[in-house]
Scaffold this active site. Structure first.
Site, PDB file in Angstrom:
ATOM      1  N   ASN A  87       0.859  -1.184   0.000  1.00 50.43           N
ATOM      2  CA  ASN A  87       0.000   0.000   0.000  1.00 50.43           C
ATOM      3  C   ASN A  87       0.895   1.233   0.000  1.00 50.43           C
ATOM      4  O   ASN A  87       1.543   1.539   0.994  1.00 50.43           O
ATOM      5  CB  ASN A  87      -0.898  -0.027   1.242  1.00 50.43           C
ATOM      6  CG  ASN A  87      -1.737   1.228   1.375  1.00 50.43           C
ATOM      7  OD1 ASN A  87      -1.907   1.996   0.423  1.00 50.43           O
ATOM      8  ND2 ASN A  87      -2.277   1.449   2.564  1.00 50.43           N
TER       9      ASN A  87
ATOM     10  N   LYS B 157      -0.034   4.270  -0.136  1.00 47.12           N
ATOM     11  CA  LYS B 157      -0.683   5.397   0.550  1.00 47.12           C
ATOM     12  C   LYS B 157      -0.551   6.670  -0.297  1.00 47.12           C
ATOM     13  O   LYS B 157      -0.633   6.599  -1.518  1.00 47.12           O
ATOM     14  CB  LYS B 157      -0.121   5.545   1.965  1.00 47.12           C
ATOM     15  CG  LYS B 157      -0.201   4.240   2.761  1.00 47.12           C
ATOM     16  CD  LYS B 157       0.169   4.393   4.212  1.00 47.12           C
ATOM     17  CE  LYS B 157       0.080   3.048   4.920  1.00 47.12           C
ATOM     18  NZ  LYS B 157       0.340   3.168   6.374  1.00 47.12           N
TER      19      LYS B 157
ATOM     20  N   HIS C 121      -9.169   0.552   5.619  1.00 40.28           N
ATOM     21  CA  HIS C 121      -7.849   0.779   6.213  1.00 40.28           C
ATOM     22  C   HIS C 121      -7.992   1.703   7.418  1.00 40.28           C
ATOM     23  O   HIS C 121      -8.824   2.623   7.430  1.00 40.28           O
ATOM     24  CB  HIS C 121      -6.899   1.388   5.184  1.00 40.28           C
ATOM     25  CG  HIS C 121      -5.473   1.402   5.623  1.00 40.28           C
ATOM     26  ND1 HIS C 121      -4.972   2.347   6.497  1.00 40.28           N
ATOM     27  CD2 HIS C 121      -4.439   0.570   5.337  1.00 40.28           C
ATOM     28  CE1 HIS C 121      -3.695   2.095   6.719  1.00 40.28           C
ATOM     29  NE2 HIS C 121      -3.347   1.028   6.037  1.00 40.28           N
TER      30      HIS C 121
ATOM     31  N   GLU D 270      -6.415   4.141   8.451  1.00 41.33           N
ATOM     32  CA  GLU D 270      -6.267   5.570   8.181  1.00 41.33           C
ATOM     33  C   GLU D 270      -7.534   6.147   7.561  1.00 41.33           C
ATOM     34  O   GLU D 270      -7.846   7.322   7.765  1.00 41.33           O
ATOM     35  CB  GLU D 270      -5.043   5.792   7.278  1.00 41.33           C
ATOM     36  CG  GLU D 270      -3.747   5.533   8.016  1.00 41.33           C
ATOM     37  CD  GLU D 270      -2.569   5.176   7.130  1.00 41.33           C
ATOM     38  OE1 GLU D 270      -1.513   4.818   7.690  1.00 41.33           O
ATOM     39  OE2 GLU D 270      -2.701   5.232   5.886  1.00 41.33           O
TER      40      GLU D 270
ATOM     41  N   GLU E 144      -4.410  -5.492  10.676  1.00 38.93           N
ATOM     42  CA  GLU E 144      -3.378  -4.483  10.907  1.00 38.93           C
ATOM     43  C   GLU E 144      -3.618  -3.803  12.252  1.00 38.93           C
ATOM     44  O   GLU E 144      -4.447  -2.887  12.339  1.00 38.93           O
ATOM     45  CB  GLU E 144      -3.400  -3.427   9.802  1.00 38.93           C
ATOM     46  CG  GLU E 144      -2.986  -3.930   8.444  1.00 38.93           C
ATOM     47  CD  GLU E 144      -2.693  -2.783   7.488  1.00 38.93           C
ATOM     48  OE1 GLU E 144      -1.547  -2.684   7.021  1.00 38.93           O
ATOM     49  OE2 GLU E 144      -3.602  -1.975   7.250  1.00 38.93           O
TER      50      GLU E 144
ATOM     51  N   GLY F  94       3.450   1.653  10.929  1.00 37.89           N
ATOM     52  CA  GLY F  94       4.424   2.723  10.796  1.00 37.89           C
ATOM     53  C   GLY F  94       5.177   3.076  12.067  1.00 37.89           C
ATOM     54  O   GLY F  94       5.918   4.056  12.101  1.00 37.89           O
TER      55      GLY F  94
ATOM     56  N   SER G 217       4.284  -2.638  10.212  1.00 42.40           N
ATOM     57  CA  SER G 217       5.740  -2.641  10.366  1.00 42.40           C
ATOM     58  C   SER G 217       6.385  -3.940   9.875  1.00 42.40           C
ATOM     59  O   SER G 217       7.360  -4.423  10.457  1.00 42.40           O
ATOM     60  CB  SER G 217       6.129  -2.363  11.829  1.00 42.40           C
ATOM     61  OG  SER G 217       5.710  -1.071  12.220  1.00 42.40           O
TER      62      SER G 217
END
Length: 247
Positions: free
Chosen positions: A9, A11, A90, A92, A160, A166, A206
């Site tokens: 991904n 992003k 996702h 985010e 996730e 991240g 990660s």
């Protein structure tokens, strides 16, 4: 037998020049696994035209086929651009755009209706993890983010943990296995063993070359959804190779 999937991904990263990385990634692709890259929408059509054996996906779509939704993109538009997959839910999107489980389910249904594969993302926050709520949250998200009609052919589930995305923090293999085993069991209860056993479950958060082998050896992990490490072939290729070795 579930076919392994290494998904990247990108992003909100990438320009036309970034597609040179896509070409370099093709050197790591083998017949043993599937590889997917989800670039920003501006690159989907160009990427699909030159991706070779790498599948291309969208990062999001609107639940409607068309209409007065300025700035949005439908699943049909992504299919027309050459996409084969679309990420839905996702963390985010859930956080930045306040998407609910119901929103994710509606988008996932739109992905199916366009003839594409939905990669449905779920995961708990650090607060939920520390409160012992992980499995309750995952169970709710599985139940409410995946519409009726899911199959191994139209759905991939990506776990996730929000607190690992991240951050460099990665759950232990035992914690990853606990969630992936739970997801498989919940899918079995709802959709039956045949569909559940055929549905690919990815881990994301990660993932990098240094921990990929250990993650891919974990129970019920069928691949990875990778963020930052998928932007460069030098980082993503070793992950693809580790997954191929585990297939």
């Amino acid at each position: 037998m579930r076919r392994k999937l290494a998904a990247g991904n990108w992003k909100m990263n990438g320009t036309q020049a970034s597609l040179a990385e896509l070409a370099a990634m093709q050197t790591a692709v083998t017949d043993a696994v599937d590889v997917l890259i989800c670039p920003p929408a501006t690159l989907v059509a160009t990427a699909a035209a030159q991706s070779g054996d790498i599948a291309i996906g969208g990062q999001d779509c609107h639940a409607n086929v068309s209409g007065a939704h300025t700035g949005d993109i439908s699943a049909d538009m992504l299919k027309d651009a050459g996409a084969g997959y679309v990420l839905t839910g996702h963390s985010e999107r859930r956080t930045d755009h306040s998407e609910s489980d119901a929103d994710v389910a509606a988008k996932s249904k739109a992905v199916w209706d366009a003839g594409l594969i939905a990669v449905v993302c779920i995961g708990e926050t650090l607060e939920e993890r520390e409160s012992g709520e992980t499995l309750r949250v995952i169970g709710r998200q599985l139940a409410e983010s995946i519409p009726d009609g899911a199959s191994a052919a139209n759905t991939v589930v990506a776990y996730e943990p929000v607190w690992a995305i991240g951050t460099g923090k990665v759950p232990t293999p035992e914690l990853i296995a606990e969630v992936h085993d739970f997801m498989r069991a919940e899918l079995t209860k709802r959709f039956g063993a045949e569909i559940a056993n055929g549905t690919r479950l990815l881990y994301g958060g990660s993932v990098k070359a240094s921990n990929a082998v250990e993650i891919f050896a974990t129970s019920n992990v069928d691949g990875a959804l990778v963020g930052g490490a998928s932007l460069k072939a030098a980082d993503f290729n070793p992950i693809i190779e580790a997954l191929s070795a585990s297939a």
